[in-house]
Structures are given as structure tokens and as C-alpha cells.
Design a protein around this motif. Structure first.
Motif, PDB file in Angstrom:
ATOM      1  N   HIS A  61       8.454   1.931   8.363  1.00 33.44           N
ATOM      2  CA  HIS A  61       8.897   2.144   9.729  1.00 33.44           C
ATOM      3  C   HIS A  61      10.349   1.666   9.857  1.00 33.44           C
ATOM      4  N   LYS A  96       0.836  -1.212   0.000  1.00 33.14           N
ATOM      5  CA  LYS A  96       0.000   0.000   0.000  1.00 33.14           C
ATOM      6  C   LYS A  96       0.869   1.261   0.000  1.00 33.14           C
ATOM      7  N   MET A  97       1.888   1.260   0.858  1.00 27.02           N
ATOM      8  CA  MET A  97       2.705   2.462   1.015  1.00 27.02           C
ATOM      9  C   MET A  97       3.503   2.755  -0.265  1.00 27.02           C
TER      10      MET A  97
HETATM   11  N1  NAD Z   1      -0.140   0.797   5.360  1.00 26.17           N
HETATM   12  C1  NAD Z   1      -0.196   1.816   6.195  1.00 26.17           C
HETATM   13  O1  NAD Z   1      -1.251   2.420   6.441  1.00 26.17           O
HETATM   14  C2  NAD Z   1       1.061   2.267   6.880  1.00 26.17           C
HETATM   15  C3  NAD Z   1       1.023   3.378   7.714  1.00 26.17           C
HETATM   16  C4  NAD Z   1       2.186   3.802   8.331  1.00 26.17           C
HETATM   17  C5  NAD Z   1       3.365   3.107   8.100  1.00 26.17           C
HETATM   18  N2  NAD Z   1       3.386   2.023   7.289  1.00 26.17           N
HETATM   19  C6  NAD Z   1       4.653   1.338   7.112  1.00 26.17           C
HETATM   20  O2  NAD Z   1       4.965   1.204   5.740  1.00 26.17           O
HETATM   21  C7  NAD Z   1       5.656  -0.012   5.525  1.00 26.17           C
HETATM   22  C8  NAD Z   1       5.006  -0.768   4.399  1.00 26.17           C
HETATM   23  O3  NAD Z   1       3.647  -0.875   4.697  1.00 26.17           O
HETATM   24  P1  NAD Z   1       2.604  -1.509   3.674  1.00 26.17           P
HETATM   25  O4  NAD Z   1       1.277  -1.304   4.267  1.00 26.17           O
HETATM   26  O5  NAD Z   1       2.880  -1.063   2.305  1.00 26.17           O
HETATM   27  O6  NAD Z   1       3.007  -3.062   3.849  1.00 26.17           O
HETATM   28  P2  NAD Z   1       2.795  -4.279   2.864  1.00 26.17           P
HETATM   29  O7  NAD Z   1       3.096  -5.514   3.634  1.00 26.17           O
HETATM   30  O8  NAD Z   1       1.514  -4.163   2.118  1.00 26.17           O
HETATM   31  O9  NAD Z   1       3.950  -4.025   1.791  1.00 26.17           O
HETATM   32  C9  NAD Z   1       5.288  -4.234   2.061  1.00 26.17           C
HETATM   33  C10 NAD Z   1       5.941  -4.541   0.737  1.00 26.17           C
HETATM   34  O10 NAD Z   1       7.328  -4.661   0.925  1.00 26.17           O
HETATM   35  C11 NAD Z   1       7.758  -5.886   0.357  1.00 26.17           C
HETATM   36  N3  NAD Z   1       8.882  -6.380   1.125  1.00 26.17           N
HETATM   37  C12 NAD Z   1       8.887  -6.823   2.395  1.00 26.17           C
HETATM   38  N4  NAD Z   1      10.115  -7.202   2.743  1.00 26.17           N
HETATM   39  C13 NAD Z   1      10.895  -6.983   1.662  1.00 26.17           C
HETATM   40  C14 NAD Z   1      12.266  -7.174   1.395  1.00 26.17           C
HETATM   41  N5  NAD Z   1      13.080  -7.666   2.319  1.00 26.17           N
HETATM   42  N6  NAD Z   1      12.717  -6.833   0.188  1.00 26.17           N
HETATM   43  C15 NAD Z   1      11.915  -6.331  -0.779  1.00 26.17           C
HETATM   44  N7  NAD Z   1      10.609  -6.125  -0.580  1.00 26.17           N
HETATM   45  C16 NAD Z   1      10.113  -6.459   0.625  1.00 26.17           C
HETATM   46  C17 NAD Z   1       6.582  -6.821   0.419  1.00 26.17           C
HETATM   47  O11 NAD Z   1       6.692  -7.871  -0.527  1.00 26.17           O
HETATM   48  C18 NAD Z   1       5.456  -5.835   0.112  1.00 26.17           C
HETATM   49  O12 NAD Z   1       5.341  -5.646  -1.274  1.00 26.17           O
HETATM   50  C19 NAD Z   1       5.685  -0.731   6.869  1.00 26.17           C
HETATM   51  O13 NAD Z   1       6.909  -0.472   7.492  1.00 26.17           O
HETATM   52  C20 NAD Z   1       4.585  -0.065   7.651  1.00 26.17           C
HETATM   53  O14 NAD Z   1       4.842  -0.087   9.039  1.00 26.17           O
HETATM   54  C21 NAD Z   1       2.262   1.589   6.670  1.00 26.17           C
END
Ligand code: NAD
Length: 514
Positions: free
Chosen positions: A418, A311-312
Motif C-alpha cells: 500500500h 506474504k505479499m
Molecule cells: N497480506 C495481504 O493480504 C495484503 C493485501 C493487500 C495489501 N497488502 C499490502 O502489502 C504490503 C505487505 O503486506 P504483507 O502482508 O506482506 O506484510 P508483512 O508484514 O508480512 O511483510 C512486510 C515485509 O516487509 C518488510 N519490511 C517492512 N518494512 C521494511 C523496510 N523499511 N525495509 C525493508 N523491508 C521492510 C518486513 O520485514 C516484512 O518482511 C502492505 O503494504 C500491505 O498493506 C497486503
């Protein structure tokens, strides 16, 4: 006599009033925020009443710890080191928490140096107000009993009710949730929305579950969580693995269990930011744009390396395209795709469609593009870029990668996830003059949304984006002024942490250090 002394001290606290900013014995509390954002609690404006700024010497002579004999500090750096050592002694098993605490405390050393009393207040930050860890039992589609671990870490309610997201991900653990809640204390304080900070979640992976399993899990999770949350108590919101669907199931169960109907505009208890999943990412990009603007530059034409494709990452890419930048890469655990000429709106739409399918890997995109490269170069961070937006996971940029980015001439790293950078990487950014947007400042947008209670006016994303931009601007100015005041001019990461800390610390002092 005593009254006169108190009056004198009060007078010395507010040294001058200038325009729309009050300067409290050196620290400026900007009131230039959007009118709906109260920039600080009334209490926090009286930090000096309890002698915070007038009894420096006395505080330097008091022991910071008394566990094994009285331990005093001579410098701010020594105070920070003592606090960091204490966290390592108590919580060495919680690596994420130790890392984020260490970075924040090292950043705060100049504050302790000038105003030693704050080192004593920082001791309060060693421990969350309370931590809930609970069993979440549910039935999967085959009728098997399943059990996960649920968390809610309520870190600080100094500024208002707890507020912060829920994260459902297989890697969620106690230390990770605690580290996120700790960082959220500073983030929420910066928004001036009078909200405390909490983060929760579970080691549950919605990605490989059926719709019915997700519903049953959310209901089981909320059955326990509902004991600790409420409109004036704790307001959970969206996060990784917790979007519109999960929020719906969680709220449905909350409503079923509570005699109170949730109030509008109160995070999860109404649905929070879910109508605008792009809001948090929009805040990350606005922060980058504001920092570049401060350097007389802009996002226009900047080539941006993005990691992740959740999502991010996808919404960061979307916002970058909207603002004239050129996203180059997206990744997941299987690899990365690289579009040398940039990912435009049409290409991004294709990627979003692919990734919207459960379990789809980013590599599938190369079938849809004749120009995209897959895992070439081998390391995504070798792609030549002006800016980097790590949006995947924690610690993806370590010291070696940070040095490589600096050698390649990267101008700035803006954190979408994060804690994506190790502390070593952060110090390399500082040494090599790379702009660093730390997650404490960049991830403020969803709390801004909840704080503004925009639900009451049912905003469009366009309106919301304008409000986020305005709030980001205000946070930027405060962080910049605070960095300058504590002699770390231009270090926006440090300025943001210091500004957030001072606001919470002043309120904690007013409450009698509780
Ligand atoms: N979604 C939110 O509302 C939100 C809000 C604040 C902070 N965040 C932070 O943003 C970050 C991502 O959130 P998200 O919601 O997109 O999560 P998500 O799990 O939907 O996406 C994470 C992405 O990163 C990829 N990924 C994970 N580990 C990896 C690696 N080692 N190498 C390459 N790609 C990798 C995953 O395959 C996935 O595509 C997190 O740290 C989360 O804490 C998200």
C-alpha cells in the motif's frame, strides 16, 4: 413540458451504443467483464440524469466551498488544489491519508476540468461514512493486562456493503487505515463487484505473540468489531498479519456472538480469500503482465527487484517465477538478499521455509546459498533490474530513489504494498516514462475473489487465477479507455483512479450526494 425536457436530457446522456460498450456522453462503460462481475451498478449508468454532463457551466459558477466566503474554481487543477487544501486543513496530522488523497485528486483534475460537477461530488470523499476506533483489552500469557487500539474505517457504501481487509501490525494507526480505506474505494469500484470499501486493523503485532495470545487478542478485537459488521453491512477480509489463523479465531468469535451464521463467499464472515493467500499477489503480477502486453512486451526473462519478504513479497516472487520472470531480491527490516542469477522455485521454497519461522530474518538465507549476496550492493534499489515490485512498506521509493531507478533503465514499477511510492516518485515515473502500476489497480485481486463469491464453486487456485487474470484484463481495458478519454493516454495509474472514481461518483449523485 418538463417530461419532454427530461426525455431530451436522457437521450443526450446515452449518445451511442457500440458493440458491448455503452458510451455515456463521452465515457464508455465497458461490459466486457466476466459474466459474474457486474461492471457497474445500474444506478451508476445514469450519471447524466442529474445533469452531471449537461450543466457544466452552471456547476463552474457554484462555490465549491463557502466556509470563508464563496470560493469558486476556474480550472480542474484549481478544483483539485482546493479539495487538497481542505484535506490538509482538516487532517494534516494524518500524513498517509493526505498523501494518498493528494495523489488521487491531482490525478482527477482533468475530470473536474471537463465535468465540473464531479469536483462537488469529490467533496464527499473528504470524509469516510464512519470511523470506529476502539479499545481492545486482552490478557497476555503472563497474566498482564494488555491494551491495543482497534480500527474500522467504513469509507463508502455507495456501490454495496463495505468490504476490505484487516491489518494487524505494530505501525497501524488511524491515518494509515483511513488512507487504505480511501484507496480501497477506487479499487473495489474498479472490480465492478458492487462492493463498498472499508479497512480495519489494530496496532497489534502478531509476530512476537504466542498462539494463545493471538487467539485472545482476536477474540477481544472481534467482540467490538462484530457490532459494526455483517453479511449485508460490512465484510472484513485478510491483510497484513491477518491470515488463515487469525481469520479462524476472528470468525470463531463472530459466530459465537452472532445469531446469524455467516454466508458463504462473504469475506471474513466465511473465511474469505484465506485458502489462497497468493491471490492478491497474483493480481499484482497479472497487472504487470497485462501492462507489458499492452506495450508489446512480456514478463518472460524480466529481471525483477522485489522488496519485503512477507506474504505479499513471497507470493509475488512465486508468481513471477511461474510466469517466466526472474526475481532477484527479497528484503526485510534487517537487510536484503540478492541472487544475481535469480531466485528460482527451489531457492524460493528455501526462503519461504526460513521466513515461515516466527521472527526469522531474511539474512539466514545466505547460509543456504553459495551464490546469494547479503546487503550487497548496500541499497537494494541499486540492483540492476527491468522491473521493481515494492512489497514491503509505504514510502519506500521516494524522489531520489525514483530518479536512480530511471537512470538505471528500470522499465516499470508495480506496487505490491500500500502506497510504497511517494507522490514525488510517482511524478518522476511519469516524466521519465516508467510504467507505473499503482496500488489502486494492482491490489484488486482479493476484492475480485470476494466479489465473485467463488466459494460457492470451491475453485482450485488454478481456476481462481484464471478469473483474476480475466478481471485484471477487464480493469486494464477500462483504465486505458478512461485515460485516453481524459487526455492522459497511457497513464494507467491515472486511468484506474479516474475509472473507479467515476463509477462511485455517478452512484453518489443518484443517491442524492449522500
Ligand atoms: N497480506 C495481504 O493480504 C495484503 C493485501 C493487500 C495489501 N497488502 C499490502 O502489502 C504490503 C505487505 O503486506 P504483507 O502482508 O506482506 O506484510 P508483512 O508484514 O508480512 O511483510 C512486510 C515485509 O516487509 C518488510 N519490511 C517492512 N518494512 C521494511 C523496510 N523499511 N525495509 C525493508 N523491508 C521492510 C518486513 O520485514 C516484512 O518482511 C502492505 O503494504 C500491505 O498493506 C497486503
Amino acid at each position: 413540458m418538463m417530461l419532454r425536457a427530461l426525455a431530451k436530457r436522457l437521450n443526450s446522456t446515452v449518445t451511442r451504443a457500440e458493440g458491448n460498450s455503452l458510451v455515456h456522453a463521452g465515457r464508455s462503460l465497458s461490459t466486457a467483464a466476466p459474466s459474474s462481475l457486474s461492471k457497474s451498478s445500474p444506478l451508476s449508468q445514469h450519471g447524466g440524469v442529474h445533469g452531471t454532463r449537461t450543466t457544466q457551466k452552471t456547476w463552474r459558477n457554484k462555490p465549491l466551498f463557502r466556509r470563508e466566503g464563496d470560493v469558486r474554481f476556474r480550472t480542474g487543477t484549481e478544483a483539485a488544489e482546493m479539495l487538497i487544501n481542505e484535506v490538509k486543513r482538516r487532517d494534516s496530522h494524518e500524513k498517509d491519508f493526505v498523501q494518498v488523497f493528494e495523489n488521487a485528486l491531482q490525478t482527477l483534475a482533468p475530470v473536474f476540468e471537463r465535468i465540473p460537477k464531479y469536483a462537488f461530488v469529490a467533496k464527499e470523499f473528504l470524509e469516510p461514512e464512519r470511523i470506529f476506533q476502539f479499545r481492545v483489552s486482552w490478557l497476555d500469557d503472563s497474566g498482564s493486562y494488555r491494551m491495543n487500539r482497534g480500527f474500522r474505517v467504513q469509507y463508502s457504501s455507495a456501490l454495496g456493503p463495505f468490504e476490505g481487509g484487516l491489518h494487524f501490525h505494530k505501525d497501524v494507526n488511524a491515518g494509515m487505515v483511513k488512507s487504505m480505506a480511501f484507496a480501497r474505494v477506487f479499487t473495489n469500484a474498479l472490480t465492478g463487484c458492487e462492493m463498498g470499501a472499508a479497512v480495519g486493523g489494530a496496532d497489534f503485532n502478531p509476530m512476537n505473540k504466542s498462539e494463545a495470545e493471538i487467539q485472545r487478542f482476536c477474540q477481544a478485537y472481534m467482540t467490538e468489531l462484530s457490532k459494526y459488521i455483517g453479511p449485508d453491512q460490512d465484510l472484513p477480509g485478510v491483510g497484513t498479519g491477518v491470515g488463515a489463523r487469525e481469520i479462524g479465531y476472528l470468525y470463531g468469535q463472530y459466530k459465537r456472538m452472532s445469531i446469524h451464521h455467516a454466508q458463504k463467499g462473504k469475506g471474513l464472515l466465511w473465511g474469505g480469500v484465506y485458502p489462497f493467500p497468493q491471490a492478491t499477489a497474483s493480481g499484482v503480477v497479472h497487472w504487470a503482465a497485462r501492462v507489458l502486453e499492452g506495450k508489446g512486451d512480456s514478463l518472460e526473462g524480466k529481471r525483477c527487484l522485489i522488496t519485503g519478504s512477507g506474504k505479499m513479497a513471497l507470493h509475488v516472487a512465486e508468481k513471477l517465477v511461474e510466469m517466466g520472470a526472474v526475481p532477484l531480491t527479497l528484503s526485510d527490516t534487517s537487510g536484503h538478499v540478492y541472487e544475481p542469477d535469480g531466485i528460482d522455485a527451489a531457492k524460493l521454497k528455501t526462503i519461504m521455509k526460513i521466513k515461515s519461522e516466527r521472527g526469522a530474518r531474511i539474512g539466514r538465507y545466505i547460509i543456504a546459498s553459495t551464490t546469494a549476496k547479503y546487503n550487497e550492493p548496500e541499497n537494494v534499489f541499486s540492483v540492476p533490474a527491468d522491473l521493481v515490485f515494492p512489497c514491503a512498506t509505504h514510502n519506500e521509493i521516494d524522489g531520489v530513489t525514483a530518479t536512480m531507478l530511471a537512470d538505471m533503465g528500470v522499465q516499470g514499477v508495480f506496487e505490491g504494498s500500500h502506497m510504497p511510492c511517494t507522490n514525488q516518485a510517482i511524478s518522476i515515473f511519469k516524466k521519465r516514462g516508467i510504467l507505473h502500476g499503482g496500488h489502486v489497480a494492482t491490489l484488486a485481486a482479493d476484492s475480485i475473489f470476494n466479489g465473485l463469491e467463488l466459494s460457492k464453486s470451491s475453485p482450485s487456485m488454478h481456476d481462481l487465477d484464471g478469473r483474476i487474470k480475466e478481471a485484471v484484463d477487464s480493469i486494464y481495458l477500462e483504465a486505458k479507455a478512461t485515460a485516453k478519454e481524459f487526455n492522459v493516454r497511457g497513464d494507467m495509474h491515472a486511468g484506474a483512479i479516474m475509472a473507479g472514481f467515476l463509477r462511485v461518483a455517478d452512484t453518489i449523485i443518484c443517491h442524492g450526494a449522500v
